[in-house]
Design a protein around this motif. Structure first.
Motif, PDB file in Angstrom:
ATOM      1  N   ALA A  14     171.691  90.407   8.578  1.00  0.00           N
ATOM      2  CA  ALA A  14     170.630  91.072   7.988  1.00  0.00           C
ATOM      3  C   ALA A  14     171.030  91.867   6.839  1.00  0.00           C
ATOM      4  CB  ALA A  14     169.710  91.677   9.079  1.00  0.00           C
ATOM      5  N   ALA A  15     170.163  92.253   6.096  1.00  0.00           N
ATOM      6  CA  ALA A  15     170.322  93.204   4.708  1.00  0.00           C
ATOM      7  C   ALA A  15     170.427  94.681   5.150  1.00  0.00           C
ATOM      8  CB  ALA A  15     169.490  92.722   3.684  1.00  0.00           C
ATOM      9  N   GLU A  95     183.130  88.319  -2.037  1.00  0.00           N
ATOM     10  CA  GLU A  95     183.520  89.593  -1.497  1.00  0.00           C
ATOM     11  C   GLU A  95     182.495  89.426  -0.122  1.00  0.00           C
ATOM     12  OE1 GLU A  95     183.903  94.421  -1.409  1.00  0.00           O
ATOM     13  OE2 GLU A  95     182.783  93.602  -3.000  1.00  0.00           O
ATOM     14  N   LEU A  96     181.349  89.266  -0.335  1.00  0.00           N
ATOM     15  CA  LEU A  96     180.262  89.412   0.623  1.00  0.00           C
ATOM     16  C   LEU A  96     180.419  88.153   1.482  1.00  0.00           C
ATOM     17  CD1 LEU A  96     177.757  90.640   2.227  1.00  0.00           C
ATOM     18  CD2 LEU A  96     176.298  89.489   0.453  1.00  0.00           C
ATOM     19  N   THR A 114     169.711  84.342   9.913  1.00  0.00           N
ATOM     20  CA  THR A 114     169.632  85.256   8.760  1.00  0.00           C
ATOM     21  C   THR A 114     168.422  85.074   7.915  1.00  0.00           C
ATOM     22  OG1 THR A 114     171.169  85.804   6.752  1.00  0.00           O
ATOM     23  CG2 THR A 114     171.060  83.589   7.156  1.00  0.00           C
ATOM     24  N   HIS A 115     168.326  85.681   6.614  1.00  0.00           N
ATOM     25  CA  HIS A 115     167.307  85.741   5.689  1.00  0.00           C
ATOM     26  C   HIS A 115     167.194  84.151   5.022  1.00  0.00           C
ATOM     27  CE1 HIS A 115     166.702  90.098   6.095  1.00  0.00           C
ATOM     28  NE2 HIS A 115     167.948  90.181   5.888  1.00  0.00           N
ATOM     29  N   ALA A 133     169.902  87.745  -1.294  1.00  0.00           N
ATOM     30  CA  ALA A 133     171.342  87.607  -1.661  1.00  0.00           C
ATOM     31  C   ALA A 133     172.223  87.548  -0.300  1.00  0.00           C
ATOM     32  CB  ALA A 133     171.757  89.092  -2.512  1.00  0.00           C
ATOM     33  N   VAL A 134     171.618  88.192   0.945  1.00  0.00           N
ATOM     34  CA  VAL A 134     172.442  88.095   2.030  1.00  0.00           C
ATOM     35  C   VAL A 134     172.211  86.761   2.696  1.00  0.00           C
ATOM     36  CG1 VAL A 134     172.442  88.973   4.523  1.00  0.00           C
ATOM     37  CG2 VAL A 134     172.137  90.831   2.559  1.00  0.00           C
ATOM     38  N   GLY A 135     170.977  86.123   2.534  1.00  0.00           N
ATOM     39  CA  GLY A 135     170.718  84.924   3.081  1.00  0.00           C
ATOM     40  C   GLY A 135     171.421  83.822   2.438  1.00  0.00           C
ATOM     41  N   GLY A 136     171.565  84.052   0.997  1.00  0.00           N
ATOM     42  CA  GLY A 136     172.650  83.037   0.351  1.00  0.00           C
ATOM     43  C   GLY A 136     173.753  83.125   0.910  1.00  0.00           C
ATOM     44  N   SER A 137     174.392  84.198   0.985  1.00  0.00           N
ATOM     45  CA  SER A 137     175.832  84.542   1.131  1.00  0.00           C
ATOM     46  C   SER A 137     176.096  84.028   2.607  1.00  0.00           C
ATOM     47  CB  SER A 137     176.103  85.912   1.032  1.00  0.00           C
ATOM     48  OG  SER A 137     176.167  86.045  -0.306  1.00  0.00           O
TER      49      SER A 137
END
Length: 239
Positions: A14-15, A95-96, A114-115, A133-137
């Motif tokens: 999660a973000a 990096e993420l 995740t998102h 961004a977090v969901g895609g990564s």
């Protein structure tokens, strides 16, 4: 879709602190009831959130870590990991992806939650840029990074982390859910977890009713019937 008995370890990426509680705390509580091991990976500390303006960013970050730790305890989660990215500035990056892949290889989950990486035009709340961004990564980390021994070779070479294939992903906050979890028996724990985020929700009048109304709408959308509460996800198989 994974059968209930095939889910033994879950990683939630999660973000911000409180994201998992809005999207999945009722489901997480039910996993805990069944003895499933759940880990939270928080990409940011939520240092740009909240209504408490007397704190600087570091003070807000510490407060929100403390709130998330308390919220997790309500639903039986004690393994929390924080990456410390800056709230509000997360972008998809190698990096993420590496940092999420590292934790996937450490935890070795059957399921990742995740998102949703796409903007939700029906309800804008889940579409924070950090969420997308977090969901895609996280999806990129699930496939192909974490399962590919040649991706981020330093994880294996320097840290001894073997490649791992998460078998399924559930996405929170999207406009096209296709799986609903009946959280009628855990709705009170979901609300209690959310109320642990005092800096975020204490000012919202009728907050518990808001959560119940939204959860009831998900249950209706999922065909669970009147008087039920649910959380909705889009299931992504990774085979």
């Amino acid at each position: 879709m994974l059968a209930e008995g095939e889910i033994h370890r879950v990683l939630v990426v999660a973000a911000h602190p409180d994201d998992v509680d809005f999207g999945a705390a009722g489901t997480i509580a039910l996993f805990g009831d069944r003895g499933v091991e759940v880990t939270y990976l928080l990409v940011t500390d939520g240092d740009a959130g909240g209504n408490e303006r007397t704190l600087d960013n570091s003070g807000m970050a510490q407060l929100r870590r403390t709130e998330q730790t308390a919220a997790a305890k309500v639903v039986g989660v004690t393994d929390l990991r924080f990456l410390g990215y800056s709230d509000g500035t997360v972008v998809p990056s190698l990096e993420l992806r590496r940092d999420i892949s590292r934790v996937i290889r450490q935890v070795r989950p059957d399921l990742v939650i995740t998102h949703h990486p796409d903007r939700n035009y029906q309800f804008i709340g889940p579409s924070h840029p950090d969420h997308r961004a977090v969901g895609g990564s996280a999806l990129d980390a699930v496939y192909p990074d974490a399962r590919n021994p040649y991706a981020f070779p330093e994880l294996l070479r320097d840290e001894g982390l073997e490649a791992w294939k998460a078998r399924e992903v559930w996405l929170m906050g999207g406009s096209t859910p296709n799986h609903w979890v009946d959280i009628t028996t855990s709705i009170d724990r979901k609300i209690a977890a959310l109320r642990s985020h005092v800096s975020q929700v204490s000012h919202i009048e009728g907050f518990a009713d808001f959560v119940r109304t939204r959860s009831a709408a998900w249950a209706e959308q999922g065909g669970l019937g009147e008087g039920r509460y649910a959380e909705g996800f889009q299931v992504v198989p990774t085979a």
